[in-house]
Scaffold this motif. Structure first.
Motif, PDB file in Angstrom:
ATOM      1  N   HIS A   1       0.821  -1.214   0.000  1.00 50.42           N
ATOM      2  CA  HIS A   1       0.000   0.000   0.000  1.00 50.42           C
ATOM      3  C   HIS A   1       0.855   1.263   0.000  1.00 50.42           C
ATOM      4  O   HIS A   1       2.010   1.246   0.373  1.00 50.42           O
ATOM      5  CB  HIS A   1      -0.917   0.010   1.219  1.00 50.42           C
ATOM      6  CG  HIS A   1      -1.925  -1.089   1.166  1.00 50.42           C
ATOM      7  ND1 HIS A   1      -3.132  -0.948   0.556  1.00 50.42           N
ATOM      8  CD2 HIS A   1      -1.869  -2.373   1.603  1.00 50.42           C
ATOM      9  CE1 HIS A   1      -3.804  -2.088   0.634  1.00 50.42           C
ATOM     10  NE2 HIS A   1      -3.064  -2.966   1.271  1.00 50.42           N
ATOM     11  N   ASN A   2       0.227   2.353  -0.422  1.00 51.01           N
ATOM     12  CA  ASN A   2       0.834   3.688  -0.329  1.00 51.01           C
ATOM     13  C   ASN A   2       2.207   3.764  -0.987  1.00 51.01           C
ATOM     14  O   ASN A   2       3.081   4.474  -0.512  1.00 51.01           O
ATOM     15  CB  ASN A   2       0.946   4.113   1.149  1.00 51.01           C
ATOM     16  CG  ASN A   2      -0.420   4.395   1.756  1.00 51.01           C
ATOM     17  OD1 ASN A   2      -1.428   4.384   1.048  1.00 51.01           O
ATOM     18  ND2 ASN A   2      -0.453   4.650   3.042  1.00 51.01           N
TER      19      ASN A   2
ATOM     20  N   ARG B   1       3.258  12.820   1.620  1.00 55.39           N
ATOM     21  CA  ARG B   1       2.046  13.201   0.884  1.00 55.39           C
ATOM     22  C   ARG B   1       0.865  12.849   1.746  1.00 55.39           C
ATOM     23  O   ARG B   1       0.804  11.803   2.342  1.00 55.39           O
ATOM     24  CB  ARG B   1       1.942  12.434  -0.441  1.00 55.39           C
ATOM     25  CG  ARG B   1       2.951  12.881  -1.446  1.00 55.39           C
ATOM     26  CD  ARG B   1       2.850  11.999  -2.661  1.00 55.39           C
ATOM     27  NE  ARG B   1       1.816  12.476  -3.577  1.00 55.39           N
ATOM     28  CZ  ARG B   1       1.455  11.798  -4.655  1.00 55.39           C
ATOM     29  NH1 ARG B   1       1.958  10.619  -4.914  1.00 55.39           N
ATOM     30  NH2 ARG B   1       0.553  12.281  -5.467  1.00 55.39           N
TER      31      ARG B   1
END
Ligand SMILES: *[C@@H]1O[C@H](CO)[C@@H](O)[C@H](O)[C@H]1NC(C)=O
Ligand SMILES: *[C@@H]1O[C@H](CO)[C@@H](O)[C@H](O)[C@H]1NC(C)=O
Ligand SMILES: *[C@@H]1O[C@H](CO)[C@@H](O)[C@H](O)[C@H]1NC(C)=O
Ligand SMILES: *[C@@H]1O[C@H](CO)[C@@H](O)[C@H](O)[C@H]1NC(C)=O
Ligand SMILES: *[C@@H]1O[C@H](CO)[C@@H](O)[C@H](O)[C@H]1NC(C)=O
Length: 822
Positions: free
Chosen positions: A201-202, A392
């Motif tokens: 993820h991410n 982010r």
């Protein structure tokens, strides 16, 4: 993802259509830095500024400018040497996006410094881009993609190894589109040599990307200048396990059909998507092997664009992709994109574990007929952050952007899209994304997700309806492509305005036609051209790449036709152009008639302005028909009584009197083109005596009188097989029949021309020196002159004169009067 709302699909699609123009990208002007210099320099078509006393950034630390003029490349003649940690303080153009960092090293020596074999460390935020990297005796360019979080400011830190120094010759650090990497809803599949290993993820926010391999599978090296993001790509041969059954394929003139569900134009150059390797034996796999570091983690991006399969995909069309041998992913083309020529990519995270290689294979699924292929591969090492957090913040609201998620059921699929409303930003950006998928095991985003942003600072209302938004260009892109309509790039000028040669950000060369306001071709023609050309695509019709109607401009962007118009090669030519042989001329006529035949029978369109300046030639002299500004659908009512349209010299006499628009208008005009090809003179030349001015009239009279040798292009004398010439004249004769009913269809013209070619080649086979021996008068004796009419009819008899082969004199005179009325 704060607010959810549901809109009707109509609104959704009107928003979707806005997306395409957002998915274009031009490399920004900063930062391109000429290190160790006080002067600016143009290099690889970018303006590199000296870093001695920079105004747009600062350098802090301990550094020194050095120079050695031994390199032929001036940017590599200077460098900045770092004796201690030194930082370039820069700023991205936007938040929550990425910056492409490209570092140029070209070691040399000076009295004071020896730059060879220096150990260099480079960090951005907490990402270690280069860590104890040794620059040996050659030019090295390293590139990285670094995520930018909420803080636009970033620093490039150069650190020498203890007691030594580091250096750099040039730095590029520019903001990229913000959707280069997208996290799928469920993450990205994670693969290890032992098989699947869940999802990651991410990725887009957690890592910097260090490309190890960028492979143009089945294709050639691509230089940074031909890549929208200045990346380089290399061929795949050396990584291919075996090239038996792995055929390289290419479609030279392929125009990717970018789709919101696929890749954007900046994800990979067209050159990647227009070449591929195809599996020829479904009983085996194609396998590539790449050496990598052990225990490293990579993002592997596989690029696909099926330019080989005809027609649309069916939902089952798929093949398999394997990473190592235990992980398999079915590439379900039918579910990812609907039709061929739509580029897309699929991402995987791969962990090399104990292996020092990664192997990737593609293979057929038993019983599935889908072509098995691969266009490109990127293997990027994931660099972890060494401590900087909060890079982010996905979906975070700020004063400039509002992200709205719209969930909507379309065709049984759930589309979630985030609209980024972005105001006043230089590059219109937004956060992703649309997830167009349903199955839970289809994990990574299939290429591009949709990104939409609406710029409230600009007025989007345009006088032109949004005809085909996939083709819509921004004016800024056009200005960049044509160097602000640089007169030096002008390649033509006509009633409509000027034509420029331009280069798009992805390296594609185009012809840009800029309509002049209140001048010649107006808005109806502009709209017609877009409507017609966006609907059809054919090898022998010039492709429309896009249009731009911003600020009431009327700009059309076409594929660039290197060799210009057919007319350029027939007469009034500049001396440098070689004369076309008879075979070449026939080939051109055949191609043009194929294009017109497709228009008539395939698309139901009447061109209405067929002439030698509307037949264009590409670099290989392949002819394509252009200029559909006044073309018409067969089915359209003729409510256009505003006047005769077309070009004098090519106008069908029947049309002039009856005003009826039929396909046979094009056939007549094409007959005139055939005469131009044969005689190498203008269709209408007012400099000539009255009775010679009109080519159709003059030539037909001469042919009728048995004087073909007097009209023939002297260059062709003795080079045409008599049978080929006879057949050709017969085609001309039939095309120029006074009434449309008597003229052949374009399809039959095409077949007759093919036969003409065959007759010519029969001779070429027998007579290798086709250019030398034949005698024109001998050939002409074989023409069936007796088939031509020996008397003229008057107007009243025109319609009954089914035996007469050529327009009568009175008809021709009436046409001449038209011509003079010009
Ligand atoms: C410039 O660099 C080259 C290559 O490193 C070296 O051979 C040459 O001696 C250098 N010239 C000077 C003036 O230092
Ligand atoms: C991904 O990032 C978001 C916010 O940055 C965080 O809330 C979420 O937990 C992360 N997901 C995973 C699986 O780490
Ligand atoms: C396979 O590679 C060899 C050597 O590189 C080359 O000569 C041959 O043409 C290639 N065959 C195919 C089918 O591409
Ligand atoms: C292709 O490779 C995969 C993984 O190694 C293997 O399971 C499969 O059997 C191969 N298929 C063919 C047709 O060789
Ligand atoms: C890849 O690496 C593994 C482990 O080192 C080795 O067993 C295997 O043969 C290698 N494969 C290739 C094709 O080099």
């Amino acid at each position: 993802m704060k607010s959810n709302l549901c809109l009707s699909s109509i609104i959704l699609f009107s928003l979707l259509s806005l997306a395409s123009s957002q998915r274009r990208y031009v490399v920004p002007n900063r930062y391109f830095i000429n290190c160790g210099s006080n002067s600016d320099i143009i290099f690889t078509s970018k303006h590199f500024v000296g870093d001695d006393s920079p105004s747009t950034f600062s350098v802090s630390g301990s550094h020194k400018a050095v120079q050695n003029n031994s390199s032929p490349t001036s940017i590599y003649q200077t460098a900045r040497v770092f004796t201690r940690k030194t930082s370039y303080n820069l700023e991205a153009d936007d938040k929550n996006t990425f910056v492409m960092v490209r570092l140029h090293f070209s070691p040399f020596s000076t009295n004071e410094f020896e730059l060879h074999n220096k150990i260099i460390n480079v960090q951005v935020f907490g990402f270690s881009l280069l860590s104890n990297y040794k620059v040996e005796n050659k030019i090295v360019i390293k590139d990285f993609i670094v995520p930018i979080g909420n803080d636009k400011k970033f620093r490039l830190d150069f650190t020498p190894s203890t007691g030594s120094y580091a250096f750099v010759n040039a730095i590029e650090a520019f903001t990229t589109p913000n959707d280069l990497f997208i996290d799928g809803k469920d993450g990205t599949p994670h693969v290890s040599p032992k098989g699947p290993n869940g999802n990651m993820h991410n990725i887009s926010t957690s890592y910097a990307f260090n490309p190890i391999y960028r492979i143009n599978v089945g294709g050639r090296t691509i230089n940074p200048e031909r890549d929208p993001l200045r990346r380089s790509w290399t061929p795949d041969e050396t990584f291919l396990f075996s090239n038996v059954s792995a055929k390289s394929e290419s479609q030279h003139d392929m125009r990717p059909n970018y789709d919101s569900k696929g890749a954007a134009s900046y994800d990979a150059p067209v050159d990647v998507y227009s070449t591929a390797r195809r599996l020829t034996d479904k009983a085996v796999n194609i396998t590539w092997n790449f050496r990598v570091n052990k225990n490293s983690v990579f993002l592997i991006r596989a690029h696909f664009c099926d330019f080989m399969s005809p027609g649309r995909f069916s939902t089952n069309d798929a093949f398999s992709l394997f990473i190592y041998s235990l992980y398999k992913k079915d590439i379900q083309l039918g579910q990812i994109v609907n039709s061929p020529q739509v580029p897309f990519y699929v991402d995987f995270v791969v962990d090399s574990g104990e292996f020092d290689n990664v192997s990737i294979s593609i293979g057929a699924i038993r019983g599935n007929d889908q072509t098995v292929f691969l266009n490109g591969l990127e293997i990027m090492e994931l660099l972890t952050n060494l401590g900087v957090v909060g890079l982010r913040t996905d979906g975070k609201k700020n004063e400039k952007k509002v992200h709205i998620v719209i969930g909507c059921v379309v065709g049984g699929m759930v589309l979630i899209l985030i609209l980024g409303f972005l105001i006043g930003s230089k590059y219109r950006k937004s956060k992703p994304l649309v997830e167009a998928k349903t199955e839970s095991n289809m994990v990574s985003p299939y290429g591009r997700s949709l990104s939409i942003s609406i710029d409230f600072t600009k007025n989007h209302s345009s006088p032109i309806p949004n005809l085909n938004l996939n083709l819509k260009f921004q004016l800024a892109d056009i200005l960049q492509a044509t160097n602000n309509f640089d007169e030096k790039l002008m390649i033509g000028k006509g009633g409509f305005g000027k034509v420029y040669k331009g280069t798009l950000y992805d390296g594609m060369i185009v012809a840009v036609k800029r309509g002049e306001k209140g001048h010649g071709q107006g808005q109806p023609e502009f709209v017609t051209e877009i409507m017609v050309l966006s609907k059809i695509r054919h090898r022998h019709l010039v492709s429309l790449i896009g249009y731009c109607d911003e600020k009431s401009e009327m700009i059309l962007v076409y594929e660039f036709m290197k060799k210009g118009t057919l007319q350029d090669h027939l007469y009034d030519t500049n001396e440098n152009l070689p004369k076309l042989s008879w075979t070449q001329r026939l080939e051109i006529c055949i191609s043009a008639s194929r294009g017109l035949d497709y228009l008539h029978t395939g698309a139901g369109i009447i061109h209405r302005d067929v002439k030698s300046t509307n037949i264009l030639l590409d670099e290989n002299y392949v002819a394509k028909v252009a200029d559909f500004g006044i073309s018409r659908l067969n089915s359209e009512e003729d409510n256009d009584v505003s006047g005769i349209k077309g070009s004098f010299g090519y106008l069908d006499p029947e049309y002039i009197t009856c005003m009826e628009v039929t396909q046979k208008i094009d056939v007549y005009s094409f007959g005139v083109v055939l005469l131009e090809v044969l005689c190498a003179r203008r269709a209408l030349d007012n400099r000539l005596p009255y009775e010679e001015a009109n080519l159709a009239d003059w030539a037909t009279t001469r042919i009728r009188n048995g004087e073909v040798e007097n009209i023939l292009d002297p260059f062709l004398a003795g080079k045409i097989n008599p049978n080929s010439l006879t057949k050709f004249l017969e085609i001309v004769e039939r095309c120029l029949k006074p009434t449309g009913d008597e003229r052949p269809s374009m399809n039959s013209v095409l077949y007759d021309l093919l036969y003409t070619m065959e007759l010519q080649q029969t001779m070429a086979n027998r007579e290798p020196h086709e250019d030398s021996t034949m005698n024109t008068s001998f050939q002409l004796s074989m023409i069936k002159i007796d088939r031509l009419p020996s008397h003229t009819n008057d107007d009243s008899e025109v319609n009954e004169s089914s035996d007469s082969s050529f327009p009568t004199e009175s008809q021709v005179f009436s046409q001449l009067k038209m011509n003079e009325a010009r």
